[in-house]
Design a protein around this motif. Sequence first.
Motif, PDB file in Angstrom:
ATOM      1  N   GLN A 107       5.418  -0.018   1.585  1.00  0.00           N
ATOM      2  CA  GLN A 107       4.689  -1.104   2.520  1.00  0.00           C
ATOM      3  C   GLN A 107       3.424  -1.892   1.381  1.00  0.00           C
ATOM      4  N   GLY A 108       2.659  -3.052   1.850  1.00  0.00           N
ATOM      5  CA  GLY A 108       1.773  -3.365   1.196  1.00  0.00           C
ATOM      6  C   GLY A 108       0.770  -2.339   0.908  1.00  0.00           C
ATOM      7  N   ASN A 109       0.051  -2.638  -0.372  1.00  0.00           N
ATOM      8  CA  ASN A 109      -1.209  -1.740  -0.671  1.00  0.00           C
ATOM      9  C   ASN A 109      -2.332  -2.553  -1.242  1.00  0.00           C
ATOM     10  N   ARG A 110      -3.385  -2.088  -1.512  1.00  0.00           N
ATOM     11  CA  ARG A 110      -4.407  -2.915  -1.951  1.00  0.00           C
ATOM     12  C   ARG A 110      -4.155  -4.146  -2.924  1.00  0.00           C
ATOM     13  N   TYR A 111      -3.079  -4.038  -3.364  1.00  0.00           N
ATOM     14  CA  TYR A 111      -2.789  -4.949  -4.549  1.00  0.00           C
ATOM     15  C   TYR A 111      -1.967  -6.047  -4.077  1.00  0.00           C
TER      16      TYR A 111
END
Length: 116
Positions: A107-111
Amino acid sequence: MSFKSNVSLAMSKYSVLHGRASRQEFWCFAAIFVLVNIVAVVFDLFFWGSPALSLVVFLGFLLPFICVSVRRFHDIGRSGRWLVLYLVPVLGAFAVLIMSALPGVQQGNRYGPKPF
């Protein structure tokens, strides 16, 4: 994505340090980086006798390789600062190689969102 499109994607993000790079994008670019450097070294050995061309090629590919490596680390959820492991002789390069082969966060992460 095809090999050619992965390499062109990495080259189009020549100096981009934000975002994420998939394993395929990273390894396609790394393969081109190694192959072009080998050709330049062989050319230097047989035709010039000095490492001038191979040095220019290496330095030309160094910035995009660092950037795609940072984006690859972002894909596995790590900071690009982990690239300082390259400074540790032998073991550092091996650790970076292993970490670059890890699958990215699904999934999406902080980047950013997951690369396609």
